[in-house]
Design a protein around this motif. Structure first.
Motif, mmCIF file in Angstrom:
data_model
loop_
_atom_site.group_PDB
_atom_site.id
_atom_site.type_symbol
_atom_site.label_atom_id
_atom_site.label_comp_id
_atom_site.label_asym_id
_atom_site.label_seq_id
_atom_site.Cartn_x
_atom_site.Cartn_y
_atom_site.Cartn_z
ATOM 1 N N ILE A 1 46.508 52.365 9.048
ATOM 2 C CA ILE A 1 46.432 51.034 9.649
ATOM 3 C C ILE A 1 47.410 50.127 8.914
ATOM 4 O O ILE A 1 47.200 49.766 7.750
ATOM 5 C CB ILE A 1 44.999 50.469 9.562
ATOM 6 C CG1 ILE A 1 44.023 51.389 10.310
ATOM 7 C CG2 ILE A 1 44.945 49.057 10.132
ATOM 8 C CD1 ILE A 1 42.580 50.947 10.213
ATOM 9 N N VAL A 2 48.497 49.773 9.591
ATOM 10 C CA VAL A 2 49.519 48.906 9.018
ATOM 11 C C VAL A 2 49.400 47.490 9.576
ATOM 12 O O VAL A 2 49.474 46.509 8.840
ATOM 13 C CB VAL A 2 50.926 49.468 9.278
ATOM 14 C CG1 VAL A 2 51.997 48.546 8.682
ATOM 15 C CG2 VAL A 2 51.053 50.876 8.695
ATOM 16 N N THR A 3 49.203 47.415 10.892
ATOM 17 C CA THR A 3 49.039 46.114 11.540
ATOM 18 C C THR A 3 47.666 46.047 12.195
ATOM 19 O O THR A 3 46.929 47.046 12.245
ATOM 20 C CB THR A 3 50.124 45.887 12.598
ATOM 21 O OG1 THR A 3 49.948 46.838 13.676
ATOM 22 C CG2 THR A 3 51.507 46.081 12.008
ATOM 23 N N LYS B 1 44.184 52.669 17.110
ATOM 24 C CA LYS B 1 44.709 54.018 17.189
ATOM 25 C C LYS B 1 43.939 54.943 16.246
ATOM 26 O O LYS B 1 43.785 54.645 15.072
ATOM 27 C CB LYS B 1 46.198 54.043 16.827
ATOM 28 C CG LYS B 1 47.098 53.391 17.870
ATOM 29 C CD LYS B 1 48.566 53.584 17.498
ATOM 30 C CE LYS B 1 49.474 53.027 18.568
ATOM 31 N NZ LYS B 1 50.908 53.231 18.235
ATOM 32 N N GLY B 2 43.477 56.056 16.810
ATOM 33 C CA GLY B 2 42.764 57.020 15.975
ATOM 34 C C GLY B 2 41.367 56.578 15.585
ATOM 35 O O GLY B 2 40.790 57.145 14.654
ATOM 36 N N ARG B 3 40.817 55.588 16.290
ATOM 37 C CA ARG B 3 39.478 55.101 15.928
ATOM 38 C C ARG B 3 38.433 56.207 16.045
ATOM 39 O O ARG B 3 37.566 56.345 15.181
ATOM 40 C CB ARG B 3 39.106 53.918 16.816
ATOM 41 C CG ARG B 3 37.740 53.316 16.510
ATOM 42 C CD ARG B 3 37.531 52.027 17.285
ATOM 43 N NE ARG B 3 37.694 52.242 18.721
ATOM 44 C CZ ARG B 3 37.693 51.268 19.621
ATOM 45 N NH1 ARG B 3 37.572 50.006 19.225
ATOM 46 N NH2 ARG B 3 37.837 51.540 20.905
ATOM 47 N N ALA B 4 38.507 57.010 17.133
ATOM 48 C CA ALA B 4 37.541 58.090 17.304
ATOM 49 C C ALA B 4 37.695 59.147 16.212
ATOM 50 O O ALA B 4 36.709 59.703 15.723
ATOM 51 C CB ALA B 4 37.697 58.724 18.686
ATOM 52 N N LEU B 5 38.941 59.413 15.815
ATOM 53 C CA LEU B 5 39.158 60.378 14.738
ATOM 54 C C LEU B 5 38.501 59.904 13.443
ATOM 55 O O LEU B 5 37.915 60.703 12.697
ATOM 56 C CB LEU B 5 40.661 60.587 14.511
ATOM 57 C CG LEU B 5 41.372 61.586 15.414
ATOM 58 C CD1 LEU B 5 42.872 61.512 15.203
ATOM 59 C CD2 LEU B 5 40.862 62.994 15.166
#
Length: 225
Positions: free
Chosen positions: A121-123, A129-133
């Motif tokens: 998580i940069v921004t 993005k990839g929350r479910a992962l």
């Protein structure tokens, strides 16, 4: 039955049957992949080449993914049907939903050591993005298949069992509807001699079907006179 309930029941049966078909397809390729892998290890002249194992893996991955996706659809429509009937939906399987979401957005993942991991998580936008992962155990998805499990370590028996229950429940409803319709006809026949006679002949046919067989002449033709 309202139209919404009728359609919800249709989709429950549709996806339950789809799960069972997909489970059979996944089971077949799983068996093929295991057998080819064992034969490959023997390094005989008849052993399959490496590219066959790689093709099996790709096929199995896709079939297992579709099985999980179908199972998730079944779960959603089962909940919709219960809501249409004023019933409390069965508790949603959070792991199945998370796994399905992780697979759906696998193209957002980073990959390392045969595992899919959520991107850093940069921004502020990156947190989606990839929350479910991140919600999966260990925050990653192992891409290896085997040991009798599907993608993500799901047991196929659990998914197939739920589909069987859904199919049997809907089919039982259809049987009961047919019986109720027949009972209604019997009730109406009390005041309709022709209908009573027709239902009696139908019932007699199922009890003694040989009486309704058309006589056959000596030349083997059926007498229709």
């Amino acid at each position: 039955m309202s139209e919404s309930e009728e359609h919800a029941r249709f989709f429950v049966r549709t996806w339950a049957e789809a799960v069972l078909r997909q489970a059979a397809r996944a089971r077949t390729i799983r068996h093929t992949a295991e057998q080819d892998s064992r034969n490959y290890d023997r390094m005989e002249d008849w052993s399959p080449p490496l590219y066959v194992l790689e093709e099996n893996f790709r096929t199995q991955w896709a079939e297992e993914h579709q099985l999980i996706w179908s199972a998730h659809q079944l779960e959603r429509w089962d909940a919709r049907l219960r809501r249409e009937r004023g019933e409390q939906p069965r508790p949603e399987d959070p792991f199945l939903k998370t796994l399905r979401d992780a697979l759906e957005h696998l193209d957002d993942a980073d990959f390392a050591n045969g595992q899919a991991v959520a991107p850093p998580i940069v921004t502020r936008k990156d947190k989606h993005k990839g929350r479910a992962l991140r919600d999966l155990p260990g925050g990653l998805l192992d891409l290896v298949l085997g040991d009798g499990t599907l993608v993500g370590g799901v047991l196929p028996q659990a998914i197939e069992q739920r589909a069987l229950q859904a199919v049997r429940a809907v089919e039982q409803e259809l049987v009961e509807e047919q019986l109720n319709e027949y009972a209604g006809l019997l009730h109406a026949a009390e005041d309709d001699p022709e209908l009573r006679d027709l239902l009696g002949r139908i019932s007699d046919y199922y009890e003694h079907p040989e009486r309704f067989a058309a006589p056959v002449d000596q030349d083997g033709t059926t007498d229709t006179d």
